[in-house]
Design a protein around this motif. Structure first.
Motif, short mmCIF file in Angstrom:
data_model
loop_
_atom_site.label_atom_id
_atom_site.label_comp_id
_atom_site.label_asym_id
_atom_site.label_seq_id
_atom_site.Cartn_x
_atom_site.Cartn_y
_atom_site.Cartn_z
N VAL A 29 4.80 11.10 -12.30
CA VAL A 29 4.56 10.22 -11.08
C VAL A 29 5.64 10.67 -10.09
N ALA A 30 6.87 10.92 -10.19
CA ALA A 30 7.67 11.25 -9.27
C ALA A 30 7.31 12.31 -8.37
N THR A 31 6.75 13.34 -9.23
CA THR A 31 6.30 14.60 -8.48
C THR A 31 5.14 14.32 -7.56
N ILE A 32 4.40 13.39 -8.05
CA ILE A 32 3.02 13.02 -6.79
C ILE A 32 3.81 12.19 -5.94
N LEU A 33 4.78 11.16 -5.99
CA LEU A 33 5.19 10.48 -5.08
C LEU A 33 5.97 11.10 -3.94
N SER A 34 6.68 12.10 -4.39
CA SER A 34 7.51 13.08 -3.38
C SER A 34 6.29 13.49 -2.23
N ALA A 35 5.14 13.72 -2.55
CA ALA A 35 4.24 14.27 -1.56
C ALA A 35 3.69 13.11 -0.76
N VAL A 36 3.75 11.89 -1.00
CA VAL A 36 2.89 10.80 -0.49
C VAL A 36 3.73 9.90 0.39
N SER A 37 4.89 10.11 0.17
CA SER A 37 5.76 9.23 1.04
C SER A 37 5.83 9.40 2.52
N LEU A 38 5.88 8.36 3.56
CA LEU A 38 5.89 8.56 4.74
C LEU A 38 4.51 8.63 5.29
N THR A 39 3.55 8.69 4.50
CA THR A 39 2.14 8.80 4.93
C THR A 39 1.76 7.49 5.44
N SER A 40 0.54 7.26 6.32
CA SER A 40 0.21 6.15 6.86
C SER A 40 0.08 5.10 6.01
N GLN A 41 -0.68 5.33 4.77
CA GLN A 41 -0.85 4.04 3.76
C GLN A 41 0.48 3.63 3.29
N ALA A 42 1.49 4.57 3.18
CA ALA A 42 2.81 4.19 2.67
C ALA A 42 3.31 3.28 3.54
N PHE A 43 3.28 3.74 4.75
CA PHE A 43 3.97 2.74 5.72
C PHE A 43 3.01 1.25 6.24
N THR A 44 1.87 1.51 5.96
CA THR A 44 1.21 0.22 6.07
C THR A 44 1.63 -0.88 5.02
N GLN A 45 1.96 -0.15 3.86
CA GLN A 45 2.29 -1.18 2.58
C GLN A 45 3.63 -1.48 2.71
N ALA A 46 4.52 -0.63 3.30
CA ALA A 46 6.19 -0.86 3.30
C ALA A 46 6.47 -1.63 4.53
N LYS A 47 5.69 -1.42 5.62
CA LYS A 47 6.43 -2.28 6.82
C LYS A 47 6.54 -3.69 6.71
N ILE A 48 5.86 -4.23 5.78
CA ILE A 48 6.02 -5.86 5.70
C ILE A 48 7.20 -6.14 4.77
N LEU A 49 7.83 -5.14 4.19
CA LEU A 49 8.69 -5.30 3.04
C LEU A 49 10.31 -4.82 3.84
N ILE A 50 10.21 -3.89 4.46
CA ILE A 50 11.48 -3.17 4.85
C ILE A 50 11.32 -2.68 6.43
N ASP A 51 12.57 -2.61 6.93
CA ASP A 51 12.55 -1.83 8.45
C ASP A 51 12.50 -0.58 8.26
N THR A 52 11.29 0.26 8.49
CA THR A 52 10.70 1.25 8.01
C THR A 52 11.49 2.35 9.22
#
Length: 456
Positions: free
Chosen positions: A139-162
């Motif tokens: 899981v961690a190996t896959i996640l390292s590639a998807v961090s900072l993608t637009s989908q990740a930002f869309t999900q994260a911006k309501i939770l943290i100051d990205t």
């Protein structure tokens, strides 16, 4: 009533379109993997689905971008799948797996190929992991590639100051996983099945705790701050540090997957020996949390490069630069020493003073991607260490001064590290090489800490 029906029809059409695109993207990825990786590679539909987040994403590492051979695929996807393949070879650990693991090194005529004994040590480290630990590594190996993608930002911006986290994908993962692991489908499934996995995700992605930064001595004592704190508060134990290290050995194995993905191009024997030495230093911290692993590790790097007999300050400084340049031999050390000696006296004094401060300042953030800038410059200069030092260290010095000024006057947030990923791109390195060292190229530092050429 009619409005509600129309809204439902629009929603249904949108969801159908998303499903069609999603299925198409998975097909594209699946076909690429089947054509470019061995049939023995195992990758699940859930892992493929998570990797589709990377398609169309423009952010990537520029490390060795001039040598990338990804056949049109995003290089972070190729690196992730290479890491997954290397992980599976290590888990199996047979003689044939060793041959497959070093295949990329043999293809490129690497004369310091990882030995079978070293491969077996790495394999045993993976084989001793529990089933959940191994699942977490995938899981961690896959996640390292998807961090900072637009989908990740869309999900994260309501939770943290990205915004302060834009430049570093692992810091982004660290922050988002602590807020809500459900952001990522892979971790959502994992945490729902086993709640203890949530804590282990924290262990895999602690803030500002990057093994490759430590390996290259990119920062100072601050690199070990959070790991030390977790040990002191008994939040992490020896087995969990082994899991964290397992993630990094897999990360390093596939580090150059975008250049050659037939096994591990990068994890050669010298790299393994350096990793093993550093890991032994970190293990000391488990028993003595106040132990400082940086100085003995720098002494080890100095010995490799033939600097042991030099005065202490010069020895450690040259070992630091050599580690960032990924140098491992006495011959390379001699070239480095010549290049450094020829630098302007004031430049050397100020770089040495900054390095000395990093050895005592636990709050100092680690600059990122300087080894990428040094490595790409070294390749474009055909392995000329002397010219690489002459080209990169003056611009690094200028960037440091501008960065400190920007933080001091409030133009840059102190939580944002200095970053050289953009400057490492081949087109920018070529401009640095062509510029007059007596009239350095003008640079600017953006709000995410990234260094840009002023003209770009």
């Amino acid at each position: 009533m009619t409005k509600n029906i129309i809204s439902l029809l629009v929603l249904a059409a949108t969801l159908l379109r998303v499903d069609v695109i999603f299925a198409r993207d998975q097909d594209v990825l699946g076909q690429y993997i089947r054509q470019n990786f061995p049939a023995s590679l195992q990758i699940s539909s859930a892992q493929l689905a998570q990797l589709t987040w990377v398609l169309g994403h423009d952010r990537r590492s520029n490390d060795m971008d001039m040598q990338a051979s990804a056949n049109g695929m995003h290089i972070e996807i190729v690196r992730a799948v290479t890491r997954l393949y290397c992980l599976q070879l290590l888990k199996s650990g047979r003689a044939q797996d060793y041959d497959d693991f070093i295949s990329a090194q043999l293809k490129t005529n690497e004369n310091k190929t990882l030995t079978f004994n070293s491969f077996k040590k790495l394999s045993r480290h993976i084989q001793k992991l529990k089933s959940l630990d191994y699942q977490l590594l995938e899981v961690a190996t896959i996640l390292s590639a998807v961090s900072l993608t637009s989908q990740a930002f869309t999900q994260a911006k309501i939770l943290i100051d990205t915004k302060p986290l834009v430049a570093d994908n692992l810091e982004f993962l660290s922050a988002t996983l602590r807020k809500d692991p459900n952001i990522y489908p892979l971790t959502k499934n994992l945490v729902n099945d086993n709640i203890s996995a949530k804590k282990l995700l924290y262990v895999l992605f602690p803030p500002q705790t990057n093994f490759r930064h430590m390996l290259y001595t990119e920062g100072g004592v601050g690199m070990f701050k959070y790991l030390r704190t977790m040990i002191k508060h008994q939040y992490i134990n020896a087995d969990e540090i082994d899991l964290w290290y397992a993630y990094w050995l897999v990360n390093i194995a596939g580090f150059r997957g975008h250049v050659e993905h037939a096994g591990s191009l990068y994890l050669t024997e010298p790299v393994f020996q350096a990793m093993n030495n550093l890991k032994s230093m970190l293990d000391e911290m488990v028993h003595a949390p106040n132990f400082n692993p940086l100085l003995p590790y720098l002494e080890y790097r100095a010995e490799l490069l033939g600097f042991s007999s030099l005065p202490a300050d010069e020895k450690l400084m040259l070992a630091h630069i050599g580690a960032m340049m990924r140098l491992y031999t006495v011959e390379e050390g001699q070239q480095l020493q010549i290049g450094y000696t020829n630098l302007n006296k004031q430049l050397k004094q100020e770089l040495a003073a900054d390095f000395a401060n990093s050895l005592i300042d636990y709050e100092r953030l680690t600059p990122t991607y300087l080894p990428a800038l040094l490595g790409n410059t070294l390749v474009l200069l055909n392995g000329d260490i002397n010219k690489t030092v002459k080209t990169v260290l003056p611009i690094y010095h200028r960037a440091l001064r501008q960065y400190y000024q920007s933080v001091a006057n409030g133009a840059l947030k102190p939580s944002v590290p200095l970053g050289f990923n953009n400057l490492s791109a081949t087109k920018n390195v070529q401009k640095l090489i062509e510029s007059d060292t007596n009239n350095l190229a003008a640079i600017k530092i953006m709000s995410d800490g990234e260094v840009y050429l002023a003209e770009s």
